[in-house]
Design a protein around this motif. Structure first.
Motif, PDB file in Angstrom:
ATOM      1  N   HIS A   6     -66.804 -58.800  42.247  1.00 42.13           N
ATOM      2  CA  HIS A   6     -68.206 -58.366  42.168  1.00 42.13           C
ATOM      3  C   HIS A   6     -68.684 -58.104  43.593  1.00 42.13           C
ATOM      4  N   PHE A   7     -68.991 -56.853  43.881  1.00 41.14           N
ATOM      5  CA  PHE A   7     -69.513 -56.461  45.183  1.00 41.14           C
ATOM      6  C   PHE A   7     -71.035 -56.427  45.127  1.00 41.14           C
ATOM      7  N   VAL A   8     -71.685 -56.984  46.144  1.00 41.22           N
ATOM      8  CA  VAL A   8     -73.136 -56.880  46.293  1.00 41.22           C
ATOM      9  C   VAL A   8     -73.378 -56.136  47.601  1.00 41.22           C
ATOM     10  N   LEU A   9     -73.989 -54.963  47.487  1.00 44.00           N
ATOM     11  CA  LEU A   9     -74.194 -54.092  48.636  1.00 44.00           C
ATOM     12  C   LEU A   9     -75.632 -54.221  49.116  1.00 44.00           C
ATOM     13  N   VAL A  10     -75.795 -54.533  50.415  1.00 46.49           N
ATOM     14  CA  VAL A  10     -77.106 -54.824  50.996  1.00 46.49           C
ATOM     15  C   VAL A  10     -77.439 -53.755  52.033  1.00 46.49           C
ATOM     16  N   HIS A  11     -78.545 -53.067  51.814  1.00 46.24           N
ATOM     17  CA  HIS A  11     -78.950 -51.969  52.696  1.00 46.24           C
ATOM     18  C   HIS A  11     -79.479 -52.468  54.034  1.00 46.24           C
ATOM     19  N   GLU A  13     -82.031 -51.369  57.636  1.00 43.41           N
ATOM     20  CA  GLU A  13     -83.411 -50.991  57.897  1.00 43.41           C
ATOM     21  C   GLU A  13     -83.690 -49.545  57.493  1.00 43.41           C
ATOM     22  N   GLY A  14     -84.862 -49.354  56.903  1.00 36.56           N
ATOM     23  CA  GLY A  14     -85.276 -48.018  56.505  1.00 36.56           C
ATOM     24  C   GLY A  14     -84.542 -47.458  55.298  1.00 36.56           C
ATOM     25  N   HIS A  15     -83.792 -48.271  54.605  1.00 31.20           N
ATOM     26  CA  HIS A  15     -82.999 -47.811  53.474  1.00 31.20           C
ATOM     27  C   HIS A  15     -83.346 -48.606  52.223  1.00 31.20           C
ATOM     28  N   GLY A  16     -82.610 -48.343  51.175  1.00 34.47           N
ATOM     29  CA  GLY A  16     -82.719 -49.063  49.922  1.00 34.47           C
ATOM     30  C   GLY A  16     -81.368 -49.015  49.240  1.00 34.47           C
ATOM     31  N   ALA A  17     -81.306 -49.511  48.029  1.00 31.95           N
ATOM     32  CA  ALA A  17     -80.049 -49.518  47.274  1.00 31.95           C
ATOM     33  C   ALA A  17     -79.473 -48.111  47.141  1.00 31.95           C
ATOM     34  N   TRP A  18     -80.338 -47.113  47.152  1.00 29.38           N
ATOM     35  CA  TRP A  18     -79.919 -45.716  47.001  1.00 29.38           C
ATOM     36  C   TRP A  18     -78.848 -45.304  48.008  1.00 29.38           C
ATOM     37  N   CYS A  19     -78.819 -45.910  49.201  1.00 26.99           N
ATOM     38  CA  CYS A  19     -77.889 -45.453  50.245  1.00 26.99           C
ATOM     39  C   CYS A  19     -76.430 -45.749  49.898  1.00 26.99           C
ATOM     40  N   TRP A  20     -76.207 -46.594  48.918  1.00 27.10           N
ATOM     41  CA  TRP A  20     -74.850 -46.982  48.549  1.00 27.10           C
ATOM     42  C   TRP A  20     -74.311 -46.182  47.359  1.00 27.10           C
ATOM     43  N   PHE A  21     -75.050 -45.170  46.868  1.00 30.07           N
ATOM     44  CA  PHE A  21     -74.669 -44.590  45.584  1.00 30.07           C
ATOM     45  C   PHE A  21     -73.254 -44.033  45.545  1.00 30.07           C
ATOM     46  N   LYS A  22     -72.768 -43.394  46.590  1.00 33.07           N
ATOM     47  CA  LYS A  22     -71.402 -42.854  46.553  1.00 33.07           C
ATOM     48  C   LYS A  22     -70.364 -43.979  46.534  1.00 33.07           C
ATOM     49  N   LEU A  26     -67.597 -44.998  43.508  1.00 23.97           N
ATOM     50  CA  LEU A  26     -66.165 -45.144  43.777  1.00 23.97           C
ATOM     51  C   LEU A  26     -65.657 -46.524  43.349  1.00 23.97           C
ATOM     52  N   LEU A  27     -66.399 -47.558  43.704  1.00 25.90           N
ATOM     53  CA  LEU A  27     -65.981 -48.916  43.332  1.00 25.90           C
ATOM     54  C   LEU A  27     -66.018 -49.124  41.820  1.00 25.90           C
ATOM     55  N   GLU A  28     -67.089 -48.670  41.185  1.00 33.28           N
ATOM     56  CA  GLU A  28     -67.177 -48.812  39.720  1.00 33.28           C
ATOM     57  C   GLU A  28     -66.080 -48.009  39.031  1.00 33.28           C
ATOM     58  N   GLY A  29     -65.766 -46.838  39.580  1.00 30.79           N
ATOM     59  CA  GLY A  29     -64.691 -46.022  39.022  1.00 30.79           C
ATOM     60  C   GLY A  29     -63.338 -46.713  39.097  1.00 30.79           C
ATOM     61  N   ALA A  30     -63.198 -47.611  40.063  1.00 30.15           N
ATOM     62  CA  ALA A  30     -61.965 -48.385  40.201  1.00 30.15           C
ATOM     63  C   ALA A  30     -62.022 -49.684  39.396  1.00 30.15           C
ATOM     64  N   GLY A  31     -63.116 -49.882  38.651  1.00 31.34           N
ATOM     65  CA  GLY A  31     -63.210 -51.031  37.761  1.00 31.34           C
ATOM     66  C   GLY A  31     -63.926 -52.254  38.317  1.00 31.34           C
ATOM     67  N   TYR A  32     -64.499 -52.140  39.503  1.00 26.45           N
ATOM     68  CA  TYR A  32     -65.197 -53.282  40.082  1.00 26.45           C
ATOM     69  C   TYR A  32     -66.622 -53.387  39.561  1.00 26.45           C
ATOM     70  N   HIS A  33     -67.157 -54.599  39.582  1.00 23.39           N
ATOM     71  CA  HIS A  33     -68.566 -54.849  39.259  1.00 23.39           C
ATOM     72  C   HIS A  33     -69.335 -54.674  40.562  1.00 23.39           C
ATOM     73  N   VAL A  34     -70.392 -53.850  40.557  1.00 20.99           N
ATOM     74  CA  VAL A  34     -71.134 -53.547  41.777  1.00 20.99           C
ATOM     75  C   VAL A  34     -72.624 -53.713  41.531  1.00 20.99           C
ATOM     76  N   THR A  35     -73.287 -54.409  42.458  1.00 18.38           N
ATOM     77  CA  THR A  35     -74.740 -54.528  42.434  1.00 18.38           C
ATOM     78  C   THR A  35     -75.265 -54.031  43.767  1.00 18.38           C
ATOM     79  N   CYS A  36     -76.154 -53.063  43.715  1.00 21.28           N
ATOM     80  CA  CYS A  36     -76.852 -52.581  44.908  1.00 21.28           C
ATOM     81  C   CYS A  36     -78.276 -53.114  44.810  1.00 21.28           C
ATOM     82  N   MET A 175     -81.185 -43.875  40.256  1.00 14.39           N
ATOM     83  CA  MET A 175     -82.087 -44.220  39.157  1.00 14.39           C
ATOM     84  C   MET A 175     -81.536 -43.769  37.799  1.00 14.39           C
ATOM     85  N   LYS A 176     -80.530 -42.899  37.780  1.00 19.34           N
ATOM     86  CA  LYS A 176     -79.944 -42.449  36.518  1.00 19.34           C
ATOM     87  C   LYS A 176     -79.270 -43.576  35.772  1.00 19.34           C
ATOM     88  N   ASP A 177     -78.817 -44.608  36.502  1.00 22.43           N
ATOM     89  CA  ASP A 177     -78.081 -45.719  35.862  1.00 22.43           C
ATOM     90  C   ASP A 177     -78.949 -46.579  35.014  1.00 22.43           C
TER      91      ASP A 177
END
Length: 177
Positions: A6-11, A13-22, A26-36, A175-177
């Motif tokens: 389970h990956f937790v991605l932390v943005h 300064e000046g960003h949000g969870a959106w910056c990790w979308f790519k 990729l991680l979810e496509g490889a089967g990992y659990h991801v939280t931004c 936000m599509k998710d």
């Protein structure tokens, strides 16, 4: 089949969870659990940044997430920019729930903000003509927010991203998710 990490991605300064979308895709496509996560006042978090008076308040969404993990679950934290300070905070709070931490061009202070010197060393230094200060607590108090002026954001924060990949586009995709 064993559960993947389970990956937790932390943005940063000046960003949000959106910056990790790519990376998230990729991680979810490889089967990992991801939280931004959006830290307080970042991304789509509704908190007014001018009401955040401590690092603990700023990190509350991350701390809340980790505190609600199922018993025995560990996460891999990834932080960039000032998000490195949030990762360090979480590592100190939840030694038994963090399996690994990665710092991507991130601020790293071994113990977080412990002294005035840490605050000086841990905060980004930007030329005064590139920033806007908000004095939400009053003119005699320190700034409550510091933001890059819009004309400097691309060069300072997204210089290696394709121009067509704007903040708004990335936000819509998350936000599509």
């Amino acid at each position: 089949m064993a559960a993947k990490e389970h990956f937790v991605l932390v943005h940063g300064e000046g960003h949000g969870a959106w910056c990790w979308f790519k990376l998230r895709w990729l991680l979810e496509g490889a089967g990992y659990h991801v939280t931004c996560i959006d830290l307080a006042g970042g991304g789509v978090d509704p908190t007014d940044p001018n009401t955040i008076r401590s690092f603990q308040q700023y990190d509350k969404p991350l701390i809340d997430l980790i505190s609600t993990l199922p018993e025995g679950e560990k996460v891999i934290l990834i932080g960039h920019g000032a998000g490195g300070l949030s990762v360090i905070h979480a590592m100190h709070e939840f030694v038994d729930r963090i399996s690994q931490a990665f710092f991507v061009a991130a601020t790293m202070l071994p113990f977080g903000f412990q002294a005035d010197e840490d605050k000086k060393d841990g905060l980004p230094t930007l030329p005064e003509n590139e920033i806007e200060l908000t004095l939400g607590a009053g003119a005699d108090d320190p700034p409550t927010t510091i933001s890059l002026r819009p004309e400097f954001q691309r060069d300072r924060l997204s210089q290696q991203s394709p121009e067509e990949l704007s903040v708004q586009q990335a936000s819509k995709e998350m936000m599509k998710d």
